[in-house]
Structures are given as structure tokens and as C-alpha cells.
Design a protein around this motif. Structure first.
Motif, PDB file in Angstrom:
ATOM      1  N   GLU A   6       4.947 -11.449  -3.492  1.00  0.00           N
ATOM      2  CA  GLU A   6       5.021  -9.994  -3.354  1.00  0.00           C
ATOM      3  C   GLU A   6       6.318  -9.466  -3.931  1.00  0.00           C
ATOM      4  O   GLU A   6       6.358  -8.423  -4.568  1.00  0.00           O
ATOM      5  CB  GLU A   6       4.874  -9.599  -1.881  1.00  0.00           C
ATOM      6  CG  GLU A   6       4.826  -8.106  -1.678  1.00  0.00           C
ATOM      7  CD  GLU A   6       4.260  -7.740  -0.328  1.00  0.00           C
ATOM      8  OE1 GLU A   6       4.813  -6.821   0.293  1.00  0.00           O
ATOM      9  OE2 GLU A   6       3.273  -8.356   0.092  1.00  0.00           O
ATOM     10  N   CYS A  10       7.126  -6.380  -6.769  1.00  0.00           N
ATOM     11  CA  CYS A  10       7.983  -5.227  -6.500  1.00  0.00           C
ATOM     12  C   CYS A  10       9.065  -5.112  -7.568  1.00  0.00           C
ATOM     13  O   CYS A  10       9.525  -4.018  -7.896  1.00  0.00           O
ATOM     14  CB  CYS A  10       8.619  -5.368  -5.117  1.00  0.00           C
ATOM     15  SG  CYS A  10       7.429  -5.202  -3.766  1.00  0.00           S
ATOM     16  N   TRP A 150      -4.234   2.156  -6.781  1.00  0.00           N
ATOM     17  CA  TRP A 150      -4.414   1.178  -5.710  1.00  0.00           C
ATOM     18  C   TRP A 150      -5.803   0.579  -5.883  1.00  0.00           C
ATOM     19  O   TRP A 150      -6.784   1.113  -5.385  1.00  0.00           O
ATOM     20  CB  TRP A 150      -4.271   1.849  -4.354  1.00  0.00           C
ATOM     21  CG  TRP A 150      -2.954   2.574  -4.193  1.00  0.00           C
ATOM     22  CD1 TRP A 150      -1.757   2.031  -3.855  1.00  0.00           C
ATOM     23  CD2 TRP A 150      -2.727   3.979  -4.379  1.00  0.00           C
ATOM     24  NE1 TRP A 150      -0.788   3.002  -3.808  1.00  0.00           N
ATOM     25  CE2 TRP A 150      -1.345   4.217  -4.122  1.00  0.00           C
ATOM     26  CE3 TRP A 150      -3.533   5.064  -4.719  1.00  0.00           C
ATOM     27  CZ2 TRP A 150      -0.777   5.478  -4.206  1.00  0.00           C
ATOM     28  CZ3 TRP A 150      -2.972   6.322  -4.807  1.00  0.00           C
ATOM     29  CH2 TRP A 150      -1.605   6.523  -4.553  1.00  0.00           C
ATOM     30  N   GLU A 155       0.018  -5.816  -2.265  1.00  0.00           N
ATOM     31  CA  GLU A 155       0.847  -5.517  -3.424  1.00  0.00           C
ATOM     32  C   GLU A 155       0.174  -5.902  -4.734  1.00  0.00           C
ATOM     33  O   GLU A 155       0.362  -5.250  -5.755  1.00  0.00           O
ATOM     34  CB  GLU A 155       2.192  -6.250  -3.292  1.00  0.00           C
ATOM     35  CG  GLU A 155       3.275  -5.713  -4.193  1.00  0.00           C
ATOM     36  CD  GLU A 155       3.604  -4.259  -3.924  1.00  0.00           C
ATOM     37  OE1 GLU A 155       3.840  -3.523  -4.886  1.00  0.00           O
ATOM     38  OE2 GLU A 155       3.608  -3.855  -2.747  1.00  0.00           O
ATOM     39  N   ARG A 158      -1.716  -3.007  -6.306  1.00  0.00           N
ATOM     40  CA  ARG A 158      -1.039  -1.738  -6.591  1.00  0.00           C
ATOM     41  C   ARG A 158      -0.437  -1.776  -7.991  1.00  0.00           C
ATOM     42  O   ARG A 158       0.260  -2.710  -8.353  1.00  0.00           O
ATOM     43  CB  ARG A 158       0.051  -1.484  -5.546  1.00  0.00           C
ATOM     44  CG  ARG A 158       0.763  -0.157  -5.752  1.00  0.00           C
ATOM     45  CD  ARG A 158       1.525   0.292  -4.519  1.00  0.00           C
ATOM     46  NE  ARG A 158       2.649  -0.556  -4.158  1.00  0.00           N
ATOM     47  CZ  ARG A 158       3.573  -0.218  -3.257  1.00  0.00           C
ATOM     48  NH1 ARG A 158       3.485   0.949  -2.622  1.00  0.00           N
ATOM     49  NH2 ARG A 158       4.553  -1.037  -2.958  1.00  0.00           N
ATOM     50  N   HIS A 192      -3.260  -3.825   5.998  1.00  0.00           N
ATOM     51  CA  HIS A 192      -3.394  -3.697   4.551  1.00  0.00           C
ATOM     52  C   HIS A 192      -4.664  -2.938   4.182  1.00  0.00           C
ATOM     53  O   HIS A 192      -4.658  -2.090   3.289  1.00  0.00           O
ATOM     54  CB  HIS A 192      -3.415  -5.078   3.889  1.00  0.00           C
ATOM     55  CG  HIS A 192      -2.105  -5.797   3.924  1.00  0.00           C
ATOM     56  ND1 HIS A 192      -1.668  -6.493   5.032  1.00  0.00           N
ATOM     57  CD2 HIS A 192      -1.139  -5.923   2.998  1.00  0.00           C
ATOM     58  CE1 HIS A 192      -0.484  -7.023   4.777  1.00  0.00           C
ATOM     59  NE2 HIS A 192      -0.140  -6.689   3.551  1.00  0.00           N
TER      60      HIS A 192
END
Length: 797
Positions: A6, A10, A150, A155, A158, A192
Motif C-alpha cells: 500500500e 501512495c 475508485w 489502495e 484507487r 474498505h
């Protein structure tokens, strides 16, 4: 497969195929009046303005804007309260901080509480909904216009573009959802899913109409059965807890008193956020059979059976009679109360003799026994008109009709299952037929590796039934797969078309090898291999991981198809190797990705129910001293016996050569051979040569499974049945798809042809369109010490 990190996602943000860079450049080149600036070269150019006491969804709207704009640009927009706007920054007014006059503008579009306006002007932005949830949805519309997507929970699903300058076009956007309920998912144990659900604009107000069980008995059946057994179904002369005796007058009094108390405590019971409509009491039969056989209950039943489901008299009339008594009992105090129930199984048809006031009823269309692979108006599907037929049939009886169909492959571990072809037809058709909302059955979405982009398309159409599906798919491919977009779009088109065009309709996973034959799977592998090469050349690992996830779904399917192929070739050792591969892929998809659930929620249960037991039995029959002696051909002589005459006329005898015997195959389903709707008895017969060398050895006949009960004769000698009881019991319920074996040592004739006759009885729906013998049958020699892998009967004449 690469393991998902994840933190990695990011860190790396990318403008997929340059789309958002191009869009930002175009907007910056427009006149100043054509757009406003939110972030200017990494610095905040706007401020979020909340009401003094924001509702939770309004607070979430601000938080989502701050989070996503920071991830896109590195700038953190400040948040302030109304009346404290920071000088020099463009105000973004949220919810009650925005102009309340916008509600009139919104209502021109629609009065659904999730409706919203996104107003962008040179001096500020206003996000206003008819409810706080509508305001939050306006924030998601703003973020989508900035390029955020999304595609699935977590994650990994996204997609956030990266750019230091963010602009938004001047506009007056007003939207209202097509349906008031849109498959709400999530909950305390599924954060989630809940987050993805609201970002995908799923949710709304209300709930699907109906339920399993009737309060206050539901949940307290054991206690009530001890005190009032007469409240429960009379079956075979005994009271049983499965269903209720609906005509019992004291039961009616108890139920009326309960719901009167419920309505007094909560006059808006059952509405789940809806306002301005009468309360709804959600109820219905318990799931499954076991209906009361008393004289009073059966007298209410009409002289017709229910289609599609397990044969039996329609139960709708008796339940509507009961619901009418409940409503009459409430009329003096709650004359507008309504009852909601599922249109499902044995209560699929409208009542024939009992009246229904449509103002007092709501139903959920729940055709669990209809084909789940194909959509309305598909010419290859025998049930293509069921959807329309049910909506039109129930229109005169229920003022509200909700949809609880199945947008996933029920009872499948999670093999590729695209419903795009179905969604593009069914959701717009539902709008035309007047559905109030969608709450598909079977639990929250799972098997994301196999079902996307279907879930993404579903969410877009449930918000706007007129949306361009091809544009949605193009957006998905470009932004989800990045440089691998083209071959992955071809992959998804191929897999969707394979289901759409397949003249196969069996439930669970039985038809997967037919829907996806080796040529289709090989083409799919080529598309994914090309995508893997393109994604690997990208600087951003997420595209390669997303391709790898989809590859895992295809590998999962390949392993299953290999299991079935090896099984049908009687190569049971290779079948076990393929199963081990399938299990490893399943575990990898579960363990390497914390979320989302890439295989089915109940994948382990379905693998054990439909796959592993047969594989384990097959391997046991050829290992540890056991030996395959004579595999049966997949082609048998066959005839149906709906009136149970076969045994009396001697169909089990080896010299019964005449009659209506035809051929049927056991390596495919009844549904694929013209017997989809047949429930009842059927006879199988085959003559098999057995080598003389087996003389003196213990010989077994082994079955992979039967749907549902079976008894077996060898050379005219009865050798056993896969259900309790010596004689064939028409009420017995054997376990479908469970392997079993019988000792045939005394009945077999070594060195000669041996005639095997099997009488099967399909008593109910084990899965759609199965029936009779499922999979390989064999004679095998048992070791001196034989493991109890199945039921063994010595047999008798």
C-alpha cells in the motif's frame, strides 16, 4: 505474482497516458473565466468552508477533498468554518455552508435525497445536496472531474493523477440518481467496502423489500416451538420448525401484536432513511422448503406449480392470505402500513385467488433459479424474458418493486465472470419497468479479480442508467491498466463475449470449461502476456500489479478447467495435481492482497462442496493399493421416469433392451442436454467389460456424485443407494455432488460384459440445471484395507 504494498501506491502517482496533463494544459489555456484554480504550482489556491456544525457526510466531503487534492498536488487545502473565509483563496462551500437556494435548482432535476449541485463560478465553488449524503456525492463528482477514480476497494483500486496545478471548469452541474437504492454495501467489519461504496455513489435510502422469516417467531423459533408447537408447519403428521402454520389464529394474533408494538415504537419502521412514505414490515417464508401440510393451509394453495424452482405448488396465495390478516389486524391504528416480501422460489408467481392492494405491498424480484449468466433479451438464453415477465406480472399487485437479482455467479469459487453484457441491458430495462432500486442478493461484492470491470460498470449505471457503457469501459481500461490498456480491454471484451454468446446456463462452475474452451483461454493468455510486457515497461508498478491480479483470475480458471479435463480422462493423479495448483492460486489471491477480496467470499466452501471431494475420492480409488479396473464411458443409455414406473416394468433388469432409451452424457449437465427443467426420476444404463484377472479381488463401483439420490443395480442385483433406507425413498435427500461407492464383488462377472443400471431422483435444485450422474463412474479394486472414503453397501438382490 508481485505482492501489493500500500505504501508503494501512495508514493507513486501518475497521470495515466498523459490524460490529466493534457486536460490541465487545455484548461490553463482557456480564458480566465472558463476555469478556477484550486492548486497553483503546488500551493493551495482554495479553502474548504464547512458549516459550523457539519453533519458527518459533510465532514467526510471535506476530508475526501483534502486527502485527494494533497495526493494529487502535494498541497493541503485549509478548512475553515462559514464566516471565516481566508482572503486570497477560492472558497469551496460545503453543504449547509453553501447557498440554500440551490435546493430549488436541484429539485428541478430530481427530489432524491442524494441529488446535488456542483456550482463553479469565478468567485467560489458550492457543493450542495438535498441531504448531507448528496453533498458528499458532489465532492466525489468534483474529484472525478479532476481525474480521481475508485475502480475497486483498497489502495490498489484507487487511481490519482499527479499534477502541481489543479483547475476546475466553470459549470452548473446538477445530478439526481436514477434509483433511490443502489446496492449499499459495507458495514463495521468491511470498512474498505463501505468506503468504496460511497465513493462509487452506491447506497441511497430504503432497503430491499422483504426478508426470510416472520417476527417475533424468527430468532426465537426454539422457544416458541416448545411453548406453541401448533404455530409451526405440520409435515407428515408432525410439527416441524422449518416454516409456520399460517392459518393458526393464535399465531396471527401474536404476529399482529408484535408489529403493532414495533410501529408504536417506530412509526417509520423499515424505511431505512426514506421519508414521506408509509412504514414497511419486511418478512416472508424462511429460506428453503418445509411448508405446512395441514388442511387449512393447503386449502389456500392454487392449482398451479411454480416455474423454474423445485417443482411444487405455488406458496404465494397462502402467504398473501396471512399478510392480509396481519394488515387487517393493524388497520385500526396503522391503516397505511405495508408488507414487503421476496418474489422468490416457491413464491415467485403472483397470487391467483388472494387479493393484494398494491398500496399495501412492496416486493423484491429475486429470481434465484433463473439463469445468472445472461441478461434480458439475450437470444441464446431460454430465460431471457424472465426479468421483464416478473416485473410486469407483479405490477398490479405491488406498488413498489425492488430488484434483488444476482450480479455474480452464485456458488462459484470466483472464476472469471463478466456481466457487462447483462448490466448494459438489465439496469436501463429496470428503469423502464419501474424498479425502485437495486439490492442484488448473495452478500457484498467479492471476487474482484474476476468480476471487474463489471462491478465498476454496475455502480455507474445504478447512478445514471443512461451512461455510455463503452465510455465507462474505455475509462476503466485507460486509467486502471495505464500502458497495458489496449490488450487488457481486448481481454475483458473476449471474456464478456464468451459468456454472452455461450448457449450454456448451468449454475455454479459446471459450465466454465464449455464457456471458456481452450481456444478462448489461449487467446486470453496472449492478451495478458502482451499487457504484462507493456506494464513492466512502466515506471509505476501498480499497473503491473493490476494486470497480475487479472492474470491470477485466469490462472484460477485454467486450473479448474484442467481438473475437469483430467477427471473426464480418468487421469486422477493429474487431476489432483491440477487441484493443488488451483488451491495454491486461490491462497495466493487471498493472502497476497489484504483487500479487496479477489476471490469469492465463500471460495473455500464452494471448492470443498463442488470440487475437492470428488478429486480426493478419485485419487483414493487409484492409490494406496486401490486400482482402476474399468472406467465407464461418459455416454450412457437414459430415459426419464416421471411416473415412477421404471422398477415395476423392470428397467433395472439387464435384459430390458427395448423401451425409450436414448443417450446422455455425464461429463456435462442436464441443462446442456434439454433437461434443465426436469425434476423427477431417471434411469441410466451401461454395459462395461470387466477383465477376468479381477477374480478373487474385492471390486467396488465408485461414483463422483449424483444429483440427488441414486440406487444402483449390477447385472440385475441391487447393490446400494446413496441415501438412508434400504428401499428407494422418494422423500430421501442424498447429498448431491458427494462421491459414494458400493461393494459389487458378489454381483460382478469377471471376464464378461456387466450391465449397470442406476435410478436417480432429482428432488430439488442442488444447482441450476444439474441432475443425475455427475462425473466419472468406475469399477475399481479395493486394497485389503479399504479407507472409508464413502458409503459402502454389501448389497442384495
Amino acid at each position: 505474482m508481485m505482492k501489493f504494498s500500500e505504501g508503494l501506491f501512495c508514493k507513486w502517482r501518475h497521470v495515466t497516458v498523459g490524460l490529466m496533463i493534457l486536460l490541465s494544459s487545455l484548461l490553463l489555456s482557456l480564458p480566465a473565466s472558463a476555469h478556477v484554480v484550486l492548486v497553483d504550482r503546488g500551493e493551495p489556491a482554495a479553502v474548504i468552508v464547512l458549516p459550523e456544525e457539519p453533519a458527518e457526510p459533510e465532514q467526510q466531503a471535506a476530508e475526501e477533498l483534502v486527502e485527494h487534492i494533497r495526493l494529487m498536488s502535494g498541497a493541503r487545502l485549509p478548512v475553515t468554518a462559514a464566516g471565516e473565509v481566508l482572503e486570497g483563496l477560492l472558497p469551496i462551500f460545503i453543504g449547509a455552508a453553501a447557498d440554500d437556494a440551490l435546493e430549488n435548482l436541484i429539485r428541478e432535476q430530481g427530489d432524491d435525497s442524494w441529488s446535488f449541485a456542483l456550482i463553479v463560478e469565478a468567485d467560489g465553488i458550492q457543493l450542495r445536496g438535498l441531504s448531507p449524503e448528496g453533498t458528499r456525492t458532489a465532492a466525489y463528482e468534483l474529484l472525478e472531474q479532476l481525474g480521481v477514480r475508485w475502480f475497486m476497494p483498497g489502495e490498489i483500486g484507487r487511481e490519482i493523477p499527479e499534477t502541481q496545478t489543479l483547475t476546475l471548469a466553470i459549470q452548473r452541474t446538477v445530478q439526481s440518481p436514477s434509483f433511490q437504492l443502489r446496492f449499499p454495501i459495507g458495514g463495521r467489519n468491511q470498512p474498505h467496502l463501505e468506503t468504496w461504496s460511497r465513493r462509487a455513489r452506491l447506497g441511497g435510502v430504503g432497503r430491499r423489500a422483504g426478508g426470510h422469516g416472520i417476527a417475533p417467531i424468527q430468532g426465537r423459533a426454539r422457544a416458541y416451538f416448545e411453548s406453541n408447537p401448533e404455530f409451526f408447519a405440520l409435515i407428515g403428521g408432525e410439527r416441524r420448525r422449518r416454516q409456520l402454520c399460517l392459518t393458526n389464529p393464535e399465531l396471527i394474533e401474536v404476529v399482529v401484536a408484535h408489529y403493532r408494538d414495533v410501529l408504536r415504537r417506530d412509526p417509520e419502521t423499515g424505511l431505512a432513511g426514506r421519508t414521506g412514505v408509509p412504514p414497511i414490515l419486511h418478512m416472508g417464508p424462511n429460506d428453503g422448503g418445509g411448508y405446512c401440510e395441514c388442511t387449512d393451509c393447503t386449502a389456500l394453495d392454487p392449482p398451479r406449480t411454480t416455474p423454474l424452482a423445485t417443482p411444487g405448488t405455488s406458496m404465494t396465495d397462502r402467504y398473501v392470505w396471512f399478510f392480509n390478516r396481519l394488515l387487517e389486524g393493524l388497520d385500526d391504528e396503522f391503516p397505511d402500513a405495508r408488507v414487503a416480501f421476496y418474489v422468490y422460489a416457491r413464491h415467485l408467481l403472483p397470487p391467483l385467488n388472494q387479493p393484494m392492494d398494491p398500496k399495501r405491498y412492496a416486493v423484491s424480484i429475486t429470481p434465484i433459479h433463473a439463469c445468472r449468466l445472461h441478461g434480458p433479451n439475450n437470444p441464446v438464453c431460454p430465460e431471457s424474458n424472465v426479468f421483464t415477465w416478473l416485473y410486469e406480472a407483479w405490477e398490479p399487485y405491488a406498488g413498489e418493486r425492488w430488484d434483488q437479482g444476482y450480479f455474480y455467479n452464485l456458488a462459484c469459487p470466483g472464476f472469471p465472470f463478466s456481466t457487462v453484457h447483462r448490466l448494459r441491458e438489465e439496469i436501463p430495462l429496470g428503469k423502464r419497468l419501474g424498479t425502485a432500486g437495486w439490492a442484488p442478493g448473495g452478500g457484498p461484492p467479492s471476487a474482484w479479480a474476476s468480476h471487474n470491470p463489471s462491478y465498476y460498470v454496475m455502480s455507474r449505471l445504478m447512478w445514471d442508467h443512461t451512461a455510455d457503457v463503452d465510455a465507462i469501459l474505455d475509462d476503466f481500461s485507460r486509467n486502471y491498466y495505464g500502458p497495458a490498456a489496449e490488450p487488457m480491454a481486448e481481454y475483458h471484451t473476449l471474456m464478456d463475449a464468451a459468456i454472452r454468446d455461450a448457449d450454456h446456463h448451468t449454475g455454479s462452475s459446471w459450465d466454465m470449461p464449455h464457456i471458456y474452451p481452450s481456444a478462448v483461454r489461449e487467446s486470453a493468455r496472449r492478451h495478458i502476456a502482451q499487457a504484462e510486457t507493456l506494464a513492466a515497461a512502466s515506471d509505476h508498478e501498480r499497473f503491473a500489479v493490476r494486470v497480475a491480479i487479472t492474470r491470477g483470475s485466469l490462472d484460477f480458471l485454467d486450473a479448474y478447467c484442467d481438473i475437469i479435463d483430467r477427471r473426464n480422462r480418468h487421469d486422477f493423479i493429474a487431476e489432483k495435481e491440477a487441484f493443488d495448483r488451483l488451491w495454491a492460486i486461490r491462497n495466493m489471491l487471498v493472502e497476497d492482497y489484504e483487500f479487496p477480496m479477489l476471490v469469492g467470499w465463500h471460495s473455500e466452501t464452494f471448492i470443498r462442496a463442488f470440487i475437492s471431494g470428488i478429486t480426493e475420492a478419485n485419487v483414493a480409488r487409484v492409490t494406496d493399493g486401490n486400482e482402476l479396473i474399468a472406467p465407464f464411458r461418459h455416454e450412457w443409455q437414459f430415459q426419464t421416469d416421471p411416473e415412477n414406473w421404471g422398477r415395476y416394468i423392470g428397467l433395472h433388469k439387464p435384459d430390458s433392451e427395448g423401451g425409450n432409451w436414448r443417450t446422455i452424457r455425464t461429463d456435462t449437465s442436464w441443462s446442456n442436454q434439454g433437461l434443465r427443467y426436469y425434476f423427477g426420476q431417471a434411469w441410466y444404463r451401461q454395459t462395461v467389460d470387466v477383465p477376468a484377472e479381477i477374480e478373487g479381488r474385492r471390486i467396488m463401483i465408485g461414483f463422483s456424485g449424483v444429483d440427488r439420490t441414486a440406487e444402483v443395480w449390477v447385472n440385475g442385483h441391487w447393490v446400494g443407494a446413496n441415501h438412508d433406507g434400504v428401499e428407494f425413498d422418494l422423500d430421501a435427500h442424498g447429498s448431491a455432488f458427494v462421491p459414494f461407492a458400493f461393494d459389487v464383488t458378489d454381483a460382478i462377472r469377471p471376464g464378461e460384459p456387466n450391465t449397470v443400471t442406476v435410478r436417480t431422483y432429482r428432488t430439488g435444485t442442488s444447482e441450476l440445471g444439474t441432475g443425475g450422474i455427475i462425473g466419472p463412474v468406475m469399477f475399481y479394486a479395493a486394497a485389503a484395507i479399504f479407507g472409508d472414503d464413502s458409503k459402502v453397501d454389501k448389497g442384495k438382490d
